[in-house]
Design a protein around this motif. Structure first.
Motif, PDB file in Angstrom:
ATOM      1  N   SER A 152       0.849  -1.199   0.000  1.00 37.23           N
ATOM      2  CA  SER A 152       0.000   0.000   0.000  1.00 37.23           C
ATOM      3  C   SER A 152       0.879   1.242   0.000  1.00 37.23           C
ATOM      4  CB  SER A 152      -0.920   0.026   1.222  1.00 37.23           C
ATOM      5  OG  SER A 152      -0.170   0.271   2.405  1.00 37.23           O
ATOM      6  N   SER A 154       0.444   5.339   1.088  1.00 38.29           N
ATOM      7  CA  SER A 154      -0.455   6.286   1.754  1.00 38.29           C
ATOM      8  C   SER A 154       0.295   7.555   2.117  1.00 38.29           C
ATOM      9  CB  SER A 154      -1.047   5.658   3.019  1.00 38.29           C
ATOM     10  OG  SER A 154      -0.015   5.324   3.943  1.00 38.29           O
ATOM     11  N   ARG A 160      -4.100   8.796   4.670  1.00 38.15           N
ATOM     12  CA  ARG A 160      -5.064   8.402   3.641  1.00 38.15           C
ATOM     13  C   ARG A 160      -4.367   7.597   2.534  1.00 38.15           C
ATOM     14  NH1 ARG A 160      -9.774  10.343   4.829  1.00 38.15           N
ATOM     15  NH2 ARG A 160      -9.943  12.183   6.179  1.00 38.15           N
ATOM     16  N   TYR A 161      -5.052   6.503   2.150  1.00 40.37           N
ATOM     17  CA  TYR A 161      -4.496   5.631   1.128  1.00 40.37           C
ATOM     18  C   TYR A 161      -4.465   6.330  -0.229  1.00 40.37           C
ATOM     19  CZ  TYR A 161      -4.821   1.579   4.259  1.00 40.37           C
ATOM     20  OH  TYR A 161      -4.660   0.713   5.300  1.00 40.37           O
ATOM     21  N   ASP A 163      -2.828   4.299  -2.992  1.00 42.94           N
ATOM     22  CA  ASP A 163      -2.938   3.143  -3.886  1.00 42.94           C
ATOM     23  C   ASP A 163      -2.668   1.863  -3.098  1.00 42.94           C
ATOM     24  OD1 ASP A 163      -1.733   2.597  -7.334  1.00 42.94           O
ATOM     25  OD2 ASP A 163      -3.461   1.808  -6.214  1.00 42.94           O
ATOM     26  N   VAL A 164      -3.240   0.750  -3.572  1.00 41.46           N
ATOM     27  CA  VAL A 164      -2.991  -0.575  -2.985  1.00 41.46           C
ATOM     28  C   VAL A 164      -2.959  -1.589  -4.117  1.00 41.46           C
ATOM     29  CG1 VAL A 164      -4.103  -0.012  -0.785  1.00 41.46           C
ATOM     30  CG2 VAL A 164      -5.465  -1.013  -2.619  1.00 41.46           C
ATOM     31  N   TYR A 168      -3.224  -6.664  -1.242  1.00 36.45           N
ATOM     32  CA  TYR A 168      -3.669  -5.882  -0.081  1.00 36.45           C
ATOM     33  C   TYR A 168      -5.192  -5.935   0.042  1.00 36.45           C
ATOM     34  CZ  TYR A 168      -3.399  -2.248   3.487  1.00 36.45           C
ATOM     35  OH  TYR A 168      -3.467  -1.561   4.668  1.00 36.45           O
ATOM     36  N   ARG A 176     -10.408  -2.022  -3.881  1.00 34.91           N
ATOM     37  CA  ARG A 176      -9.567  -0.826  -4.029  1.00 34.91           C
ATOM     38  C   ARG A 176     -10.375   0.459  -3.936  1.00 34.91           C
ATOM     39  NH1 ARG A 176      -7.486   2.338  -8.194  1.00 34.91           N
ATOM     40  NH2 ARG A 176      -5.300   2.984  -7.918  1.00 34.91           N
ATOM     41  N   ILE A 179     -11.041   1.539  -0.473  1.00 30.22           N
ATOM     42  CA  ILE A 179      -9.854   1.867   0.329  1.00 30.22           C
ATOM     43  C   ILE A 179      -9.297   3.251   0.004  1.00 30.22           C
ATOM     44  CG2 ILE A 179      -7.462   1.201   0.817  1.00 30.22           C
ATOM     45  CD1 ILE A 179      -8.316  -1.715   0.282  1.00 30.22           C
ATOM     46  N   ILE A 180      -9.152   3.570  -1.311  1.00 32.49           N
ATOM     47  CA  ILE A 180      -8.494   4.807  -1.734  1.00 32.49           C
ATOM     48  C   ILE A 180      -9.208   6.030  -1.152  1.00 32.49           C
ATOM     49  CG2 ILE A 180      -7.767   6.227  -3.693  1.00 32.49           C
ATOM     50  CD1 ILE A 180      -6.340   3.500  -3.376  1.00 32.49           C
ATOM     51  N   THR A 183      -8.565   6.347   5.549  1.00 35.66           N
ATOM     52  CA  THR A 183      -7.466   5.945   6.423  1.00 35.66           C
ATOM     53  C   THR A 183      -7.732   4.541   6.953  1.00 35.66           C
ATOM     54  OG1 THR A 183      -8.441   6.786   8.466  1.00 35.66           O
ATOM     55  CG2 THR A 183      -7.210   8.362   7.112  1.00 35.66           C
ATOM     56  N   SER A 184      -6.677   3.912   7.448  1.00 39.81           N
ATOM     57  CA  SER A 184      -6.840   2.564   7.997  1.00 39.81           C
ATOM     58  C   SER A 184      -7.726   2.581   9.235  1.00 39.81           C
ATOM     59  CB  SER A 184      -5.461   1.983   8.339  1.00 39.81           C
ATOM     60  OG  SER A 184      -4.789   2.817   9.265  1.00 39.81           O
TER      61      SER A 184
END
Length: 604
Positions: A152, A154, A160-161, A163-164, A168, A176, A179-180, A183-184
């Motif tokens: 990943s 971030s 903040r993400y 790309d993954v 992932y 994806r 996620i983009i 935050t985790s």
């Protein structure tokens, strides 16, 4: 024809000392006169060459080139910019840009050439670098996308993400798109906030971590155990967190297996991170060399212009020098008809006009003065009054007609004045050749300065204006027809800097401006010398930068150019050089019809 037929004059020196190769040969191709540059190309002495043909010497790498040159020469009377390869006696091959023409009523062949071996080599290297750039980008993408470990990218500050990869998505159970931009913690991936805070603190402290174990939540609610490798990368002027996670859930309870896996996976993580960094550095270097490659073709034509002028003017001087016997006879006749007082007056005329700088007039003024001079010469009884008026305008000495009306107005001086004006024209030719030589030297010096690209010596005392002028010199050919450049350099400040990096900065900013205007418009470059900083503004009147992409122009791999015209790394390299290497700042302002990039550089 032998060397005795060439007077030991300035022309002979120009021929011998010319930075370009030059030869004179008979119509059957036998060499009569050769300068040292040409001899160095073919690796032979003058005694070995004079009287022989190229085929007898075996100097053409492709023998059929000679026949093609001769066919074109005897058909058109000249050969222009023919690319040919010469081979030395030792087998070394040189590439030359050849020009040739028939002289002396077609009795002899004058040929000149510019060694472009280095330019051709750089063209080849540029192609290889372009290929490396493509492979490096593919490598970076494949390492990220196809890595079996979860990877990943971030924002290190906001979390903040960006790309993954697919692994992932599988690890955390989100796709994806989910996620983009989040935050985790928002996704509930980390078991506790403490786990992420501990990881981030360790990475920020060292710049990287490897072998850290943590627990995360799958979207289904299942607990996953991972081991991670992390590194901080500077992208777009901001710290980015690259994380590689390996799922060790199944082996968590097998301590021995876990320890063995940790060692192997840690090594893999270190190699992966090293590969990613190498790929990133290779991309940046390839972008720099690609920009150099853009200039190579233009430089060949830029050098050819002054060389063409030298060739043409040298031909005039040669033709003039071969008529010295006729001029001596004319002078003998004239001296017998003029008194000492008359000759003294002629000498006064020579002493003034030969040191006079030519006066250049606009079309309208030139036309009026020429008409007035023509009428004056008609009144004095000149048969070709217009030709005399035209010659004086071209030489820029029309203002002396009134001061020396006693010479011009008396036809007994006509033959003497004709000879003096011819000699003055030859003097002007000498000056033009000198200007052409200086122009060529400046272009070669600028190309050497640009292609050095080496900052290993650290910061140096650098003249900022000199770095800008180097780039403008190399882009002159591409700007000549449709671009007007205005510069404002009230002073030439020197600062501690990496000169090669600054040349790369101006190259990207100026070339981006040219492309945005499609090489038609105005560019201004202004320098402001303040107390602690020097500011340079590059302004163009192109269409401007659309609002929707202004926040992306410094992002890596972002480009609005067509495929193959840009990698999207140019402005990223500019920002890194200005802000990270020089401790300066780059800003921009853009509206339709005007874009300004402002670079601030500290003096210390």
């Amino acid at each position: 024809m032998d060397l005795q037929q060439f007077p030991s004059t300035l022309w002979e020196k120009v021929f011998r000392l010319s930075p370009i190769g030059a030869t004179i040969s008979s119509l059957d191709g036998r060499y009569i006169h050769i300068n040292d540059v040409f001899l160095s190309w073919i690796g032979r002495s003058e005694d070995e060459v004079v009287g022989k043909t190229p085929l007898e010497l075996g100097i053409y790498y492709h023998p059929e080139d000679r026949e093609r040159i001769r066919n074109e020469l005897f058909t058109a009377g000249f050969v222009h910019n023919f690319e040919v390869k010469f081979e030395t006696k030792d087998g070394v091959v040189h590439t030359s840009l050849l020009n040739a023409k028939l002289i002396e009523d077609g009795q002899y062949i004058l040929a000149t050439g510019q060694d472009i071996t280095e330019i051709k080599d750089k063209e080849k290297k540029n192609y290889e670098l372009q290929e490396e750039l493509r492979l490096s980008k593919d490598l970076f993408e494949r390492i990220f996308r196809l890595n079996p470990a979860a990877v990943s990218l971030s924002d290190a500050e906001t979390g903040r993400y960006i790309d993954v990869n697919a692994a992932y998505e599988t690890l955390v159970g989100f796709n994806r798109n989910e996620i983009i931009g989040k935050t985790s913690l928002e996704l509930g991936i980390w078991k506790t906030k403490i786990d992420r805070a501990t990881l981030l603190a360790e990475v920020l402290k060292k710049g990287w971590t490897t072998g850290l174990e943590a627990s995360i939540n799958h979207s289904s609610g299942a607990e996953k155990h991972v081991i991670s490798g992390n590194a901080i990368l500077q992208m777009d002027g901001r710290p980015r967190l690259l994380a590689i996670l390996i799922d060790i859930t199944d082996s968590k309870n097998a301590k021995a297996f876990l320890e063995e896996a940790v060692v192997a996976r840690t090594r893999e993580l270190a190699e992966t991170l090293d590969d990613l960094k190498k790929a990133q550095n290779q991309l940046i270097f390839s972008e720099k060399m690609a920009a150099l490659g853009q200039l190579v073709a233009g430089v060949a034509h830029e050098i050819n212009n002054p060389l063409g002028a030298i060739s043409a003017l040298s031909g005039e001087i040669q033709s003039h020098s071969l008529k010295i016997a006729n001029r001596l006879m004319e002078l003998r006749k004239i001296f017998g008809s003029l008194s000492e007082t008359d000759l003294q007056r002629c000498c006064e005329f020579v002493s003034k006009v030969f040191v006079h700088k030519p006066i250049t007039l606009g079309f309208s003024d030139s036309r009026k003065i020429k008409k007035k001079l023509e009428l004056t010469f008609l009144d004095w009884g000149y048969e070709k009054a217009y030709d005399w008026a035209d010659r004086l305008l071209d030489l820029g000495i029309h203002s002396y007609v009134g001061e020396f009306s006693d010479l011009f107005g008396n036809l007994k001086f006509k033959e003497m004045l004709d000879i003096l004006l011819v000699e003055l024209q030859m003097n002007r030719n000498h000056e033009s050749i000198q200007l052409a030589v200086e122009r060529t030297s400046k272009i070669v010096f600028s190309l050497k300065s640009y292609s050095r690209l080496d900052s290993s010596l650290g910061k140096q005392e650098t003249d900022i204006v000199d770095t800008i002028e180097t780039v403008l010199t190399l882009y002159n050919n591409q700007m000549r027809d449709g671009v007007k450049v205005k510069t404002s350099f009230p002073s030439r400040p020197k600062i501690k800097a990496f000169p090669d990096d600054l040349i790369q900065v101006w190259t990207n900013l100026i070339y981006n401006a040219l492309q945005s205007m499609q090489f038609k418009g105005n560019i201004s470059i202004e320098l402001e010398n303040l107390k602690d900083v020097v500011k340079v503004r590059v302004c163009d009147d192109g269409p401007g930068i659309p609002d929707e992409i202004k926040e992306k122009i410094f992002d890596p791999f972002f480009t609005t150019k067509a495929l193959g015209e840009g990698s999207g790394l140019g402005l990223l390299i500019v920002r890194r050089s200005i802000e990270e290497k020089h401790g300066g700042e780059i800003t921009f302002h853009s509206v339709p019809g005007k874009t300004v990039f402002c670079v601030s550089l500290p003096k210390g």
